[in-house]
Enzyme design. Structure first.
Site, PDB file in Angstrom:
ATOM      1  N   ASP A  31      45.527 -49.125  22.864  1.00 48.30           N
ATOM      2  CA  ASP A  31      44.334 -49.939  22.632  1.00 48.30           C
ATOM      3  C   ASP A  31      43.616 -49.419  21.390  1.00 48.30           C
ATOM      4  OD1 ASP A  31      41.826 -51.498  23.060  1.00 48.30           O
ATOM      5  OD2 ASP A  31      42.680 -51.831  25.053  1.00 48.30           O
ATOM      6  N   ASP A  47      45.398 -49.774  16.274  1.00 47.91           N
ATOM      7  CA  ASP A  47      45.216 -51.210  16.111  1.00 47.91           C
ATOM      8  C   ASP A  47      46.592 -51.850  15.954  1.00 47.91           C
ATOM      9  OD1 ASP A  47      44.562 -53.792  15.399  1.00 47.91           O
ATOM     10  OD2 ASP A  47      43.150 -53.230  13.825  1.00 47.91           O
ATOM     11  N   GLY A  75      44.306 -58.394  21.903  1.00 47.88           N
ATOM     12  CA  GLY A  75      43.885 -59.536  21.109  1.00 47.88           C
ATOM     13  C   GLY A  75      42.484 -59.974  21.470  1.00 47.88           C
ATOM     14  N   ASN A 114      46.733 -70.782  28.150  1.00 48.58           N
ATOM     15  CA  ASN A 114      46.749 -72.225  28.394  1.00 48.58           C
ATOM     16  C   ASN A 114      46.185 -72.995  27.207  1.00 48.58           C
ATOM     17  OD1 ASN A 114      43.701 -73.233  29.282  1.00 48.58           O
ATOM     18  ND2 ASN A 114      44.043 -71.070  29.730  1.00 48.58           N
ATOM     19  N   TYR A 142      42.064 -70.205  18.310  1.00 50.82           N
ATOM     20  CA  TYR A 142      42.622 -69.276  19.301  1.00 50.82           C
ATOM     21  C   TYR A 142      43.914 -69.858  19.871  1.00 50.82           C
ATOM     22  CZ  TYR A 142      42.925 -66.796  23.819  1.00 50.82           C
ATOM     23  OH  TYR A 142      43.355 -66.082  24.911  1.00 50.82           O
ATOM     24  N   LYS A 146      47.843 -68.538  19.577  1.00 43.65           N
ATOM     25  CA  LYS A 146      48.704 -68.294  20.740  1.00 43.65           C
ATOM     26  C   LYS A 146      49.987 -69.116  20.639  1.00 43.65           C
ATOM     27  CE  LYS A 146      46.362 -65.325  23.279  1.00 43.65           C
ATOM     28  NZ  LYS A 146      46.917 -63.979  23.553  1.00 43.65           N
TER      29      LYS A 146
END
Length: 273
Positions: A31, A47, A75, A114, A142, A146
């Site tokens: 992380d 990162d 993310g 989704n 976003y 994805k």
């Protein structure tokens, strides 16, 4: 399996760190923040958008042991400019995939969304369920990022023979709190079941599944997940009597992406300030 978990300090990451360990996996956390108190095991602070930093993490791990898989949950969880979204979700994925290829790590489980298909209207869905084969219809930058990450992983699956599973996560919460989430909820326990199944499914190649629980009101087809061994148990309906209706429910239920279709989410692709 020995698994590198990115985003390990996040809400999903902490659940997976404990849950995957309970299922016999050894989790190595990664992380941008230092290892939180109460989180055990190996840890790297780096990162994922920095390819050199990612390469250093892999070099360090393979100097001492090895890795069997990467679970990529890092993310930014919300809307940004297009370049920032692509950096957060596509560049990070590319850095990890390159390191995987270099070190012979054959499997990635990706925290998809989704919102890669969020602009799909719910009206007219066959049997009321959205298949994974529907065309990509992002609802935000976003969602674009994805969707692009899925395309990148598909390329690496074809080019390098990797096994890559994108889990299009719905609403990850301890319990559902809105009418929409009665359809889209992913419980913490089912999240662990989902990732464990994606890690252990034999030779899935490139695959996409919907990351939701076994919700009575679900909008998305669970069959692709079942094919990989993901058998969710929890049902948001158990909380239905606690969920109160709101004025925005109609808008949130009109499209797969819910509130991400709101006017307030619209912004220019490029920040010129």
């Amino acid at each position: 399996m020995r698994v590198l978990l990115t985003g390990a300090a996040g809400s999903i990451g902490r659940v997976l760190t404990a849950g995957l360990a309970d299922r016999g996996h050894e989790v190595v956390g990664l992380d941008v923040v230092p290892q939180p108190d109460g989180v055990d095991g190996a840890w790297h602070t780096a990162d994922c958008a920095d390819a050199d930093a990612v390469a250093d993490v892999f070099e360090a791990e393979f100097a001492e042991s090895s890795l069997d898989a990467v679970v990529h949950m890092a993310g930014h969880p919300g809307e940004l400019s297009l370049p920032d979204s692509l950096t957060s979700h596509v560049i990070t994925t590319a850095a990890l995939l390159d390191a995987m290829v270099e070190h012979g790590v054959r499997r990635m489980v990706y925290g998809g969304s989704n919102h890669a298909v969020g602009h799909t209207p719910r009206a007219g869905l066959p049997d009321g369920l959205l298949p994974v084969a529907t065309r990509l219809r992002p609802d935000t930058f976003y969602g674009v990022a994805k969707a692009a990450a899925e395309s990148l992983m598909s390329l690496y699956a074809d080019r390098h023979g990797l096994d890559v599973i994108s889990c299009r996560i719905g609403t990850f919460r301890a319990e559902p709190s809105t009418v929409r989430s009665l359809a889209t909820w992913l419980s913490p326990d089912d999240c662990v079941r989902m990732v464990d199944a994606a890690l252990t499914a034999p030779a899935p190649g490139f695959a996409v599944i919907y990351g939701i629980s076994r919700n009575t009101r679900r909008w998305w087809d669970l069959a692709p997940g079942h094919a990989l061994g993901y058998d969710p148990i929890d049902d948001a309906e158990d909380w239905a009597d606690r969920v109160e209706g709101r004025p925005e429910d109609a808008m949130e239920n009109a499209h797969v992406g819910g509130g991400y279709l709101a006017e307030s989410m619209r912004r220019p692709a490029l920040d010129r300030s």
